[in-house]
Design an enzyme around this catalytic site. Structure first.
Site, PDB file in Angstrom:
ATOM      1  CG  ASP A  49      20.719   1.988 -13.447  1.00  0.00           C
ATOM      2  OD1 ASP A  49      21.103   1.961 -14.053  1.00  0.00           O
ATOM      3  OD2 ASP A  49      20.491   2.885 -12.737  1.00  0.00           O
ATOM      4  CB  SER A  50      18.304   0.454 -18.859  1.00  0.00           C
ATOM      5  OG  SER A  50      19.986  -0.456 -18.573  1.00  0.00           O
ATOM      6  CG  ASP A  88      24.424   1.535 -14.460  1.00  0.00           C
ATOM      7  OD1 ASP A  88      25.198   2.434 -14.199  1.00  0.00           O
ATOM      8  OD2 ASP A  88      23.779   1.646 -14.911  1.00  0.00           O
ATOM      9  CE  LYS A 117      26.404   4.248 -16.773  1.00  0.00           C
ATOM     10  NZ  LYS A 117      25.472   4.200 -16.228  1.00  0.00           N
ATOM     11  CD  GLU A 119      22.129   7.399 -13.303  1.00  0.00           C
ATOM     12  OE1 GLU A 119      21.758   8.169 -12.590  1.00  0.00           O
ATOM     13  OE2 GLU A 119      22.061   6.609 -13.600  1.00  0.00           O
ATOM     14  CD  GLU A 186      21.085   8.376 -20.183  1.00  0.00           C
ATOM     15  OE1 GLU A 186      22.389   7.601 -19.253  1.00  0.00           O
ATOM     16  OE2 GLU A 186      19.774   7.875 -20.429  1.00  0.00           O
TER      17      GLU A 186
HETATM   18  N1  LIG Z   1      14.545   0.755 -22.938  1.00  0.00           N
HETATM   19  C1  LIG Z   1      15.374   1.999 -22.474  1.00  0.00           C
HETATM   20  N2  LIG Z   1      16.178   2.844 -23.249  1.00  0.00           N
HETATM   21  C2  LIG Z   1      16.621   4.145 -22.750  1.00  0.00           C
HETATM   22  O1  LIG Z   1      17.342   4.544 -23.726  1.00  0.00           O
HETATM   23  C3  LIG Z   1      16.555   3.866 -21.281  1.00  0.00           C
HETATM   24  C4  LIG Z   1      15.487   3.120 -20.577  1.00  0.00           C
HETATM   25  N3  LIG Z   1      15.308   2.385 -21.047  1.00  0.00           N
HETATM   26  N4  LIG Z   1      15.434   3.715 -19.442  1.00  0.00           N
HETATM   27  C5  LIG Z   1      16.308   4.458 -17.767  1.00  0.00           C
HETATM   28  C6  LIG Z   1      16.469   5.657 -19.167  1.00  0.00           C
HETATM   29  C7  LIG Z   1      15.304   5.954 -19.501  1.00  0.00           C
HETATM   30  N5  LIG Z   1      15.906   6.903 -20.643  1.00  0.00           N
HETATM   31  C8  LIG Z   1      15.034   7.507 -21.768  1.00  0.00           C
HETATM   32  C9  LIG Z   1      13.910   7.847 -21.561  1.00  0.00           C
HETATM   33  C10 LIG Z   1      13.544   9.030 -22.608  1.00  0.00           C
HETATM   34  C11 LIG Z   1      14.661  10.037 -22.981  1.00  0.00           C
HETATM   35  C12 LIG Z   1      14.003  10.992 -24.320  1.00  0.00           C
HETATM   36  O2  LIG Z   1      14.066  10.542 -25.324  1.00  0.00           O
HETATM   37  N6  LIG Z   1      13.022  11.749 -23.322  1.00  0.00           N
HETATM   38  C13 LIG Z   1      12.396  12.846 -24.859  1.00  0.00           C
HETATM   39  C14 LIG Z   1      10.926  13.202 -23.976  1.00  0.00           C
HETATM   40  C15 LIG Z   1      11.314  13.645 -22.621  1.00  0.00           C
HETATM   41  C16 LIG Z   1       9.611  14.558 -22.399  1.00  0.00           C
HETATM   42  O3  LIG Z   1       9.752  15.801 -22.442  1.00  0.00           O
HETATM   43  O4  LIG Z   1       8.579  13.702 -21.884  1.00  0.00           O
HETATM   44  C17 LIG Z   1      13.523  14.376 -24.242  1.00  0.00           C
HETATM   45  O5  LIG Z   1      13.380  15.470 -25.468  1.00  0.00           O
HETATM   46  O6  LIG Z   1      14.243  14.270 -23.376  1.00  0.00           O
HETATM   47  C18 LIG Z   1      16.112   9.714 -22.565  1.00  0.00           C
HETATM   48  C19 LIG Z   1      15.986   9.053 -21.515  1.00  0.00           C
HETATM   49  C20 LIG Z   1      17.378   6.238 -21.225  1.00  0.00           C
HETATM   50  N7  LIG Z   1      17.442   5.192 -19.940  1.00  0.00           N
HETATM   51  C1  LIG Z   2      21.142   4.542 -19.732  1.00  0.00           C
HETATM   52  C2  LIG Z   2      22.361   3.891 -19.922  1.00  0.00           C
HETATM   53  C3  LIG Z   2      23.294   5.040 -19.822  1.00  0.00           C
HETATM   54  C4  LIG Z   2      22.740   3.348 -18.446  1.00  0.00           C
HETATM   55  O1  LIG Z   2      23.297   4.464 -17.594  1.00  0.00           O
HETATM   56  C5  LIG Z   2      21.564   1.769 -18.441  1.00  0.00           C
HETATM   57  O2  LIG Z   2      21.829   0.901 -19.428  1.00  0.00           O
HETATM   58  O3  LIG Z   2      21.627   1.672 -17.148  1.00  0.00           O
HETATM   59 MG   LIG Z   3      22.040   2.979 -15.916  1.00  0.00          MG
END
Ligand SMILES: Nc1nc(=O)c2c([nH]1)NC[C@@H]1CN(c3ccc(C(=O)N[C@@H](CCC(=O)O)C(=O)O)cc3)CN21
Ligand SMILES: CC(C)C(=O)C(=O)O
Ligand SMILES: [Mg+2]
Length: 294
Positions: A49-50, A88, A117, A119, A186
């Site tokens: 769903d991303s 998803d 899948k 959540e 995740e």
């Molecule tokens: N392009 C894209 N990639 C992704 O992996 C993704 C999406 N979109 N859209 C839905 C979610 C959002 N996702 C994310 C977004 C940010 C973090 C991340 O690393 N956040 C940091 C900073 C958060 C903060 O404190 O502001 C962290 O340390 O958790 C992880 C997954 C994973 N998914």
């Molecule tokens: C971030 C992954 C695990 C997902 O659910 C998606 O791509 O929608």
């Molecule tokens: Mg998803």
């Protein structure tokens, strides 16, 4: 082109866990992307769903509908006929009732998906059981689950405190017990993923979960197409956004400089035996009053 390969099955993925062979998966939202994934030989493709963010331009995954997911799923199936694919389930397509969860899961399977899948942990175990009982392979998804990011205060990694780690581990056992055939973790510390990969019978895959039975990344992050943010767990393998912007800029310059289109390279030709006729037509037209003089 790579030779046509045999589509992997559930049993293949379970054998890969036994042999400690890593499963590689990536998201895909369109037929061309799916074709690229199949050519590269990934083991599975998630229609995430991303795609609502990476393809459709929403600013979260919340607005994504079943209809949008089905369009993307069918496109991916057409592009990757020989790869295991996972649909998803979008926000509110499985939370309401077991019945609607089974019905929506079935729509993904009818659209060509091999599995779905969703959540959540204990709170969705009755849906996992109901969908599994319908003969559908379910992936559970724990840790940083984007559909409930509001309750985490944003896209924040999970399992970094004792209570949060304990909750994830309890949820993991619960979803396995409810019938989930795979678990995706995740944005959780690698200690938790590694522990669960060893303890659970089902394969445990990670996206930002360190080394476990396999890895997932979002295609738009891998190829450098998504420009709004980059999760910490992403490794970028190309900068396709730069390549695309450069190509479009060059095209724009060519048109403005009148160097495109080139005759005869990009033009169609009058058939030889009609050359004279068309010359005459042009002469006749030249005699008629011009636009301005009308
Ligand atoms: N392009 C894209 N990639 C992704 O992996 C993704 C999406 N979109 N859209 C839905 C979610 C959002 N996702 C994310 C977004 C940010 C973090 C991340 O690393 N956040 C940091 C900073 C958060 C903060 O404190 O502001 C962290 O340390 O958790 C992880 C997954 C994973 N998914
Ligand atoms: C971030 C992954 C695990 C997902 O659910 C998606 O791509 O929608
Ligand atoms: Mg998803």
């Amino acid at each position: 082109m790579t030779e046509q390969r045999k589509k992997k099955t559930l049993l293949d993925f379970y054998n890969m866990k036994k042999r400690d062979e890593k499963v590689v998966w990536i998201t895909g939202y369109s037929a061309p992307q799916a074709r690229f994934c199949e050519q590269a030989g990934v083991d599975m493709i998630l229609i995430g769903d991303s795609g609502g963010m990476c393809l459709l331009g929403y600013d979260s995954t919340i607005p994504v509908t079943m209809e949008e997911m089905i369009v993307m799923s069918k496109a991916v199936r057409r592009g990757a006929p020989n790869t295991w694919i996972i649909g998803d389930m979008p926000f509110m397509s499985y939370q309401k009732s077991n019945e609607s969860a089974v019905e929506n899961a079935g729509r993904f399977i009818k659209a060509g998906c091999d599995s779905i899948k969703l959540e959540g942990g204990k709170c969705v175990c009755s849906q996992i059981r109901a969908i599994t009982d319908a003969g559908i392979v379910v992936y559970a998804h724990l840790g940083m689950t984007p559909q409930s990011s509001n309750s985490f205060g944003g896209y924040k990694a999970q399992g970094r405190t004792v209570n949060s780690a304990r909750a994830i581990i309890e949820d993991a056992y619960a979803v396995q017990e409810a019938g989930a055939k795979f678990l995706l973790l995740e944005a959780v510390p690698p200690e938790i993923s590694l522990y669960l990969a060893e303890q659970l019978d089902i394969p445990v895959y990670g996206i930002g979960g360190g080394m476990c039975d396999g890895q997932l990344l979002i295609i738009s992050d891998v190829i450098g197409e998504f420009q709004l943010f980059t999760p910490k767990f992403v490794k970028k393998y190309a900068s396709i956004a730069d390549t695309i912007v450069n190509a479009i800029t060059e095209y724009k310059k060519d048109v403005q400089n009148k160097t495109f289109p080139e005759d005869p390279l990009h033009c169609y030709h009058i058939f030889k035996k009609h050359k004279e006729g068309i010359e005459k037509l042009m002469e006749e037209l030249a005699k008629k009053p011009k636009k301005e003089e009308k």
